[in-house]
Design a protein around this motif. Structure first.
Motif, PDB file in Angstrom:
ATOM      1  N   MET A   6       0.822  -1.207   0.000  1.00  0.00           N
ATOM      2  CA  MET A   6       0.000   0.000   0.000  1.00  0.00           C
ATOM      3  C   MET A   6       0.857   1.258   0.000  1.00  0.00           C
ATOM      4  O   MET A   6       0.479   2.277  -0.562  1.00  0.00           O
ATOM      5  CB  MET A   6      -0.923   0.000   1.213  1.00  0.00           C
ATOM      6  CG  MET A   6      -2.245  -0.656   0.906  1.00  0.00           C
ATOM      7  SD  MET A   6      -3.076  -1.249   2.357  1.00  0.00           S
ATOM      8  CE  MET A   6      -3.208   0.201   3.331  1.00  0.00           C
ATOM      9  N   ASP A  56       0.659   1.261  -6.076  1.00  0.00           N
ATOM     10  CA  ASP A  56      -0.693   1.804  -6.176  1.00  0.00           C
ATOM     11  C   ASP A  56      -1.745   0.772  -5.785  1.00  0.00           C
ATOM     12  O   ASP A  56      -2.585   0.399  -6.590  1.00  0.00           O
ATOM     13  CB  ASP A  56      -0.954   2.278  -7.617  1.00  0.00           C
ATOM     14  CG  ASP A  56      -0.421   3.678  -7.810  1.00  0.00           C
ATOM     15  OD1 ASP A  56      -0.127   4.322  -6.793  1.00  0.00           O
ATOM     16  OD2 ASP A  56      -0.314   4.117  -8.953  1.00  0.00           O
ATOM     17  N   PHE A  57      -1.680   0.284  -4.546  1.00  0.00           N
ATOM     18  CA  PHE A  57      -2.714  -0.640  -4.093  1.00  0.00           C
ATOM     19  C   PHE A  57      -3.473   0.006  -2.950  1.00  0.00           C
ATOM     20  O   PHE A  57      -2.883   0.679  -2.110  1.00  0.00           O
ATOM     21  CB  PHE A  57      -2.104  -1.953  -3.596  1.00  0.00           C
ATOM     22  CG  PHE A  57      -1.570  -2.816  -4.702  1.00  0.00           C
ATOM     23  CD1 PHE A  57      -2.443  -3.498  -5.537  1.00  0.00           C
ATOM     24  CD2 PHE A  57      -0.220  -2.946  -4.904  1.00  0.00           C
ATOM     25  CE1 PHE A  57      -1.966  -4.292  -6.557  1.00  0.00           C
ATOM     26  CE2 PHE A  57       0.272  -3.748  -5.916  1.00  0.00           C
ATOM     27  CZ  PHE A  57      -0.610  -4.416  -6.749  1.00  0.00           C
ATOM     28  N   THR A  58      -4.777  -0.204  -2.915  1.00  0.00           N
ATOM     29  CA  THR A  58      -5.566   0.266  -1.779  1.00  0.00           C
ATOM     30  C   THR A  58      -5.737  -0.893  -0.805  1.00  0.00           C
ATOM     31  O   THR A  58      -5.320  -2.008  -1.072  1.00  0.00           O
ATOM     32  CB  THR A  58      -6.948   0.756  -2.247  1.00  0.00           C
ATOM     33  OG1 THR A  58      -7.589  -0.319  -2.917  1.00  0.00           O
ATOM     34  CG2 THR A  58      -6.839   1.933  -3.177  1.00  0.00           C
ATOM     35  N   GLU A  59      -6.367  -0.594   0.329  1.00  0.00           N
ATOM     36  CA  GLU A  59      -6.615  -1.624   1.332  1.00  0.00           C
ATOM     37  C   GLU A  59      -7.351  -2.800   0.698  1.00  0.00           C
ATOM     38  O   GLU A  59      -7.159  -3.953   1.068  1.00  0.00           O
ATOM     39  CB  GLU A  59      -7.508  -1.028   2.420  1.00  0.00           C
ATOM     40  CG  GLU A  59      -6.955  -1.133   3.807  1.00  0.00           C
ATOM     41  CD  GLU A  59      -7.838  -0.389   4.781  1.00  0.00           C
ATOM     42  OE1 GLU A  59      -8.931  -0.863   5.051  1.00  0.00           O
ATOM     43  OE2 GLU A  59      -7.440   0.691   5.233  1.00  0.00           O
ATOM     44  N   ARG A  60      -8.214  -2.480  -0.249  1.00  0.00           N
ATOM     45  CA  ARG A  60      -9.059  -3.484  -0.874  1.00  0.00           C
ATOM     46  C   ARG A  60      -8.291  -4.332  -1.891  1.00  0.00           C
ATOM     47  O   ARG A  60      -8.477  -5.552  -1.943  1.00  0.00           O
ATOM     48  CB  ARG A  60     -10.187  -2.738  -1.588  1.00  0.00           C
ATOM     49  CG  ARG A  60     -11.407  -3.514  -1.845  1.00  0.00           C
ATOM     50  CD  ARG A  60     -12.451  -2.560  -2.402  1.00  0.00           C
ATOM     51  NE  ARG A  60     -13.500  -3.264  -3.071  1.00  0.00           N
ATOM     52  CZ  ARG A  60     -14.435  -3.955  -2.450  1.00  0.00           C
ATOM     53  NH1 ARG A  60     -14.428  -4.012  -1.148  1.00  0.00           N
ATOM     54  NH2 ARG A  60     -15.363  -4.578  -3.125  1.00  0.00           N
ATOM     55  N   THR A  61      -7.417  -3.694  -2.664  1.00  0.00           N
ATOM     56  CA  THR A  61      -6.737  -4.428  -3.729  1.00  0.00           C
ATOM     57  C   THR A  61      -5.401  -5.025  -3.271  1.00  0.00           C
ATOM     58  O   THR A  61      -4.840  -5.847  -3.984  1.00  0.00           O
ATOM     59  CB  THR A  61      -6.483  -3.522  -4.943  1.00  0.00           C
ATOM     60  OG1 THR A  61      -5.821  -2.348  -4.507  1.00  0.00           O
ATOM     61  CG2 THR A  61      -7.774  -3.144  -5.624  1.00  0.00           C
ATOM     62  N   ASN A 121      -4.642  -9.255  -2.821  1.00  0.00           N
ATOM     63  CA  ASN A 121      -4.218 -10.243  -3.829  1.00  0.00           C
ATOM     64  C   ASN A 121      -2.704 -10.411  -3.898  1.00  0.00           C
ATOM     65  O   ASN A 121      -2.218 -11.534  -3.771  1.00  0.00           O
ATOM     66  CB  ASN A 121      -4.774  -9.880  -5.207  1.00  0.00           C
ATOM     67  CG  ASN A 121      -6.277 -10.001  -5.246  1.00  0.00           C
ATOM     68  OD1 ASN A 121      -6.838 -10.728  -4.452  1.00  0.00           O
ATOM     69  ND2 ASN A 121      -6.922  -9.289  -6.138  1.00  0.00           N
TER      70      ASN A 121
END
Lengths: 151, 132
Positions: A45, A49-54, A57
């Motif tokens: 994170m 560019d990752f959010t908590e949601r993505t 994976n």
């Protein structure tokens, strides 16, 4: 000797499992694995560019990769021995199950040995994983419809 | 260092990192009145941290909700977004409870650089809307 008598005898002879000790060990080992995974998620994170949601994976993929390496080096065996369910329940246990089966059947050839046996242990994980995912989704759908939680 | 010292240090570190300050930050580059949003967000007792950025025709808000409200954090964000849209009909309001949005908005506020800000805001919104 009838069945009941045998069961009673077996109960008396077999050593008692230290239940509380095992539970605490599993909690600590499983918790440590999850803590490491949380740090990896934070890493993805913060620097990508990752959010908590993505972020979940790539985190899962990384954890499986690490556990596969550890299985190959023979370290995960020790973690599993110490932690019991704490080493088996997180996603790392899945990676361990796949790779250990592959290593075990390598001598039988790549197609009939590795190919057909690689999911020998992990197959049940997939079956019950899909089934429990269905159940959880069902429960969540009901809870969302009732307005308790949101998607 | 003995194992006991290592464990003690880890405990202290983990306890201290729990004390990251949660504050309410507001940055306004527009002529809109930010106090309305400030009042609304500070009044809500489920929220413990806010970073709000007013820029051009955009209002980007990252919120941090209290631990036991986390199960419903998307619902809370949606609710606040709806309320703010009524307060600021001229702005494109975007509210997210995702910690990535909160930290990135905080970074944008601290950086205080208006060049290319709009592009960054658009990028953040597209990130937050990604599902998988």
């Amino acid at each position: 000797m009838d069945k009941e008598k045998y069961a009673k005898l077996e109960q008396e002879i077999s050593p008692k499992a230290p239940l509380l000790k095992n539970v605490i060990k599993a909690f600590l080992v499983g918790g440590t694995i999850c803590l490491i995974a949380q740090f990896i998620a934070l890493f993805y994170m913060t620097f990508f560019d990752f959010t908590e949601r993505t972020a979940s994976n790539p985190t899962v993929a990384t954890m499986i990769f690490i556990s596969m390496l550890l299985t190959g080096f023979g370290v995960y065996k020790k973690i599993g021995q110490a932690g019991g369910a704490g080493g088996a329940v997180p996603i790392t246990g899945f990676g361990n199950a796949v790779v250990s089966a592959a290593i075990e059947h390598k001598t039988e050839g790549f197609v009939l040995g590795v190919g057909s046996n690689i999911f020998k242990l992990a197959g049940s994980v997939i079956v019950f994983g899909v089934f429990s995912a269905f159940l959880v989704a069902l429960i969540k759908t009901i809870l969302v419809k009732m307005g308790v939680v949101s998607w | 260092m003995t194992i006991r010292q290592v464990i003690m240090m880890l405990c202290v570190l983990l306890l201290l990192t729990g004390c990251i300050p949660n504050d309410f930050k507001f940055e306004n580059h527009t002529d809109e009145d930010a106090s309305k949003a400030e009042e609304l967000l500070k009044k809500d007792n489920r929220i413990k941290g806010v970073a709000a950025l007013f820029h051009d025709d955009h209002l980007l808000i990252g919120i941090r909700v209290k631990t036991f409200s986390r199960f419903n954090k998307r619902g809370i964000a949606r609710e606040i977004e709806k309320k703010l849209k009524e307060e600021y009909p001229d702005l494109t309001v975007f509210v997210s409870a995702d910690s990535k949005i909160l930290t990135e908005t905080n970074k944008l506020i601290l950086k205080d650089d208006e060049k290319g800000l709009k592009k960054k805001i658009h990028h953040l919104i597209s990130l937050a809307e990604e599902e998988t």
